[in-house]
Design an enzyme around this catalytic site. Structure first.
Site, mmCIF file in Angstrom:
data_model
loop_
_atom_site.group_PDB
_atom_site.id
_atom_site.type_symbol
_atom_site.label_atom_id
_atom_site.label_comp_id
_atom_site.label_asym_id
_atom_site.label_seq_id
_atom_site.Cartn_x
_atom_site.Cartn_y
_atom_site.Cartn_z
ATOM 1 N N GLY A 144 -3.912 -0.579 -3.704
ATOM 2 C CA GLY A 144 -3.442 -1.825 -4.307
ATOM 3 C C GLY A 144 -4.296 -3.021 -3.925
ATOM 4 N N GLU A 196 -12.015 -6.497 -8.930
ATOM 5 C CA GLU A 196 -12.853 -5.993 -10.035
ATOM 6 C C GLU A 196 -13.426 -4.602 -9.758
ATOM 7 O OE1 GLU A 196 -15.904 -8.833 -11.214
ATOM 8 O OE2 GLU A 196 -14.396 -10.400 -10.910
ATOM 9 N N HIS A 233 -11.861 -2.121 -8.274
ATOM 10 C CA HIS A 233 -10.844 -1.143 -8.695
ATOM 11 C C HIS A 233 -10.782 -1.055 -10.228
ATOM 12 C CE1 HIS A 233 -9.015 -2.369 -4.687
ATOM 13 N NE2 HIS A 233 -9.073 -1.066 -4.568
ATOM 14 N N GLN A 281 -3.545 6.763 7.463
ATOM 15 C CA GLN A 281 -4.980 6.534 7.656
ATOM 16 C C GLN A 281 -5.279 5.267 8.449
ATOM 17 O OE1 GLN A 281 -5.469 6.427 3.230
ATOM 18 N NE2 GLN A 281 -7.052 4.920 3.652
ATOM 19 N N ARG A 320 -10.124 -6.257 1.821
ATOM 20 C CA ARG A 320 -10.142 -6.915 3.139
ATOM 21 C C ARG A 320 -10.947 -8.215 3.118
ATOM 22 N NH1 ARG A 320 -9.782 -1.217 5.129
ATOM 23 N NH2 ARG A 320 -7.813 -1.116 6.270
ATOM 24 N N ALA A 365 -18.941 -2.348 -6.631
ATOM 25 C CA ALA A 365 -18.938 -3.649 -7.318
ATOM 26 C C ALA A 365 -19.208 -4.734 -6.264
ATOM 27 C CB ALA A 365 -17.587 -3.888 -7.984
HETATM 28 O O1 PAF Z 1 -10.015 4.201 -0.725
HETATM 29 C C1 PAF Z 1 -8.791 3.959 -0.655
HETATM 30 O O2 PAF Z 1 -8.308 2.950 -1.163
HETATM 31 C C2 PAF Z 1 -7.900 4.931 0.114
HETATM 32 O O3 PAF Z 1 -8.558 5.483 1.204
HETATM 33 C C3 PAF Z 1 -7.299 6.018 -0.785
HETATM 34 C C4 PAF Z 1 -8.387 6.936 -1.348
HETATM 35 C C5 PAF Z 1 -6.519 5.399 -1.923
HETATM 36 C C6 PAF Z 1 -6.341 6.898 0.028
HETATM 37 O O4 PAF Z 1 -5.296 6.154 0.570
#
Ligand code: PAF
Length: 288
Positions: free
Chosen positions: A27, A31, A33, A57, A188, A177
């Site tokens: 989320g 751009e 994404h 993670q 971030r 990008a």
């Molecule tokens: O790259 C990311 O945003 C994350 O590591 C992913 C692949 C969505 C897994 O949580």
């Protein structure tokens, strides 16, 4: 566009699909994404974007709690980009019980670089990606998932996982990008103060300088690989002098992320870096 929260609802929404495409995200979409979504759109008969900040993670001291969660804005952007389904599970939807079964990558790849500085990171990534694949893609003869090249090692680890488990999923990658000044787009980046945002281009510049110096070394021929540690040390010193705390700035072979040897050269190499500016940790890479 449908927004669904549970695996059962996702599977129902995908019931008629022969070859879905998935863009996994955490989320706070930018751009970069949206470029993944646009790349994925023609690759499936239905396009799913998942939005899930995956606790598995993150290390305990990392930014899991403060990671930006902007579901409404994200959905508006995804609808405009032509996404068909947003899968936005709550933690209790994706992990209804503690996730004790995990997928751990080969340490030869998963314990290097990001895996070294963020122990357990790739186990967390692989576990959630496997679960997202299971929820959205598995059971079809063929499907596609799209990932960004900014997370270079993550992309390699996921490709390896798909290959080793013989998953019928095509992994497609999209180039990083960047903002006009070269900074790789990242959720971030929003942690950076205006002053830090100006300094943030130093990471991609340091990688460019490392890449350029490495190309020159390869062109000189001979035992060029023995010069790499000195070139890396120079890049690290340059970044430290500008107030950064680098984890690594390194030249590696694209195929396995090991240190190059004298037979390697441009076309087989990648410069990768991770560094903190204040409390914000940024990563980037540059193929050469
Ligand atoms: O790259 C990311 O945003 C994350 O590591 C992913 C692949 C969505 C897994 O949580």
């Amino acid at each position: 566009m449908h927004v669904v929260h549970t695996i059962a609802d996702l599977r129902q929404a995908l019931a008629g699909s022969q070859h879905p495409a998935l863009v996994p995200t955490m989320g706070n979409l930018h751009e970069g994404h949206i470029a993944l979504v646009q790349r994925a759109k023609p690759l499936g008969d239905i396009l799913v974007t998942s939005i899930f900040v995956n606790r598995l993670q993150f290390l305990p001291h990392e930014d899991f709690d403060s990671y930006p969660r902007t579901l409404q804005d994200d959905c508006a952007k995804l609808e405009a980009a032509g996404c068909d389904i947003v899968f936005a599970p709550k933690e209790s939807d994706l992990y209804p019980e503690p996730q004790t079964f995990k997928v751990t990558p080969d340490p030869a790849l998963g314990d290097l670089l990001e895996g070294h500085f963020r122990p357990g990171f790739f186990t967390g990534v692989c576990t959630v990606v496997m679960k997202l694949f299971s929820a959205a893609l598995l059971g079809r003869p063929r499907s596609t998932a799209v990932f960004g090249q900014k997370d270079y090692q993550q992309l390699m680890v996921i490709r390896h996982m798909v290959q080793q488990f013989a998953l019928p999923i095509d992994i497609v990658s999209v180039a990083t990008a960047r903002a006009d000044d070269g900074l790789a787009l990242s959720s971030r980046n929003r942690y950076l103060s205006p002053e830090q945002r100006e300094q943030a281009t130093a990471l991609s510049k340091a990688l460019q300088a490392l890449a350029q110096a490495s190309v020159q070394a390869t062109q000189a021929g001979g035992a060029w690989a023995s010069q790499v540690p000195a070139l890396e040390a120079q890049a690290l010193a340059t970044l430290r002098a500008q107030g950064w705390q680098p984890d690594y700035l390194t030249l590696r072979r694209r195929s396995d992320l090991q240190a190059p040897n004298d037979q390697d050269g441009p076309g087989t190499l990648v410069a990768l870096g991770a560094a903190r500016l204040g409390t914000t940790r940024l990563i980037d890479n540059l193929e050469l």
